[in-house]
Design an enzyme around this catalytic site. Sequence first.
Site, PDB file in Angstrom:
ATOM      1  N   GLU A 262       0.839  -1.195   0.000  1.00  0.00           N
ATOM      2  CA  GLU A 262       0.000   0.000   0.000  1.00  0.00           C
ATOM      3  C   GLU A 262       0.875   1.247   0.000  1.00  0.00           C
ATOM      4  OE1 GLU A 262      -2.835  -0.138   3.179  1.00  0.00           O
ATOM      5  OE2 GLU A 262      -3.782  -1.971   2.435  1.00  0.00           O
ATOM      6  N   HIS A 280      -8.315   1.098   1.876  1.00  0.00           N
ATOM      7  CA  HIS A 280      -8.070   0.951   3.315  1.00  0.00           C
ATOM      8  C   HIS A 280      -8.955   1.899   4.131  1.00  0.00           C
ATOM      9  CE1 HIS A 280      -4.760  -0.665   6.176  1.00  0.00           C
ATOM     10  NE2 HIS A 280      -5.904  -0.525   6.827  1.00  0.00           N
TER      11      HIS A 280
END
Length: 531
Positions: A262, A280
């Site tokens: 990420e 997220h």
Amino acid sequence: MTKPKVLISDKMDPNAARIFEERGCDVDVITGETPEELKARIGEYDGLAIRSSTKVTPEILEAATNLKVIGRAGIGVDNVDIPKASSHGVVVMNTPFGNSITTAEHAIAMMLTLARQIPEANRRTQAGEWPKKDFMGVEVTGKTLGLIGSGNIGSIVASRAQGLRMKVIAYDPFLTPERAMELGVEKVDLGKLLERADFITLHTPLTDETRNILSRERLEAAKPGVRIVNCARGGLIDEAALKDLLESGHIAGAALDVFAEEPATDNPLFGTKNFICTPHLGASTTEAQVNVALQVAEQMADYLVSGGVTNALNVPSLSAEEAPRLKPYISLAEKLGSLVGQLEGPDVNAITIEVSGAASELNLKPITAAVLAGMMRSWSDSINMVNAPILAKERGLDVREVRHAKEGDYHTLVRIIATTPERRREVAGSLFGDSQMRLVEIAGTRIETDLEGHMIYIVNEDNPGFIGRLGSVLGEAGVNIGNFHLGRRLPDKHKGGDAVLMLTLDQAPSKEVQDAVCALEGVKKVRALSF
């Protein structure tokens, strides 16, 4: 008394700073700094409050010479080097409950979205189509939901799923039969869960044991047509295998809020049929952001001001209510440990902490940590209750804890038994009036003394005239005796045997003074001590 100083280095609810100030801390809010800027600044602070942006690296920790606690507003602590923090004696806390409901609700939302293919239906409808015949969803009612992990978030998901009339099964090595019954779930092994589940949601941290828990082999063993949701941590699913099995149709759909890497700006799963994702967002609600910010401020302030330890990842928890009761015991344990360390040095290879009477009702982990810290601090600098248990384990030190509920001669007692290759050393201490610390036994000899300041420990043959000769040696050297405590180890009640003396001195005895005492007739051991 100087106030603890806290740095908030990531954006969080402004009420967090207010809580720090109300609870007796000075606080600075400085966000968006580079690692170099944070490294230059961090040495000023006792506490560091972060979210996910700040990376607490070994380099930052080396510069954090005054740091005592790191608080992560949220669950994940991937951005903190916990082993390095522990070795530096820094407590690491998170807030596992502040966003549990938010994350659980996001998992349920993702599951329902998968069941009805909402994102694709929305996209095509807004593009001017009316593709009703292309979207045949499935009901969740009556379906089996498989939970991988049934902790805080997993248990909330179970409750919400049961409200949707789903049958819930769970795989979790730590789930007891009693807890499973309380949650209304069926405990199964992972293989059975994969065989039976129509939907699977993951709610476990990323560890060496859980990494790729849904591997290619396990995904291929899952029930055909299963739909998978992951709002926990990236790295739990083999993403390449997931893509292949989505394309083959073995997996009917997948919804990910987290990815192995990420930010996931270019993931091979993007564009795959029946795959949906969010960036997220599991904890991204107004309520959750406020909750975790306030919670981390409360936890950190409790630790810095009163010693309470809540939701720590590298030390035993100690509530703010427990801390005042334990504080005198921790001080006693640390001094007893220091006494052992100064008498025996680093040759100790095993240590037993025994508590009896009132002490047996207490949380023993902080007492043990205090004993180890006191003992090891006499051998090495920068030891505290956080890193002492870790360093003891690295040294191969055998540490044992024993409780005796029954009172002995004292209403409360802490006894330390240290073993070296040469001998066994016992010391014991008690509290008088629940706060006044006393050494009450050393080397099998009853003796009552404070452990404070400069002291000298002497073992000698119990013969007439020795105390006078000792006083003369110290007087001639200009060393004043503050307190004098004597214990006798006699083979009978009248004569012979050894005497144990603990003297508090107004100054540290020099090596010359110690040598002069050691040269006195009948002296067997002399050791200067400092507390």
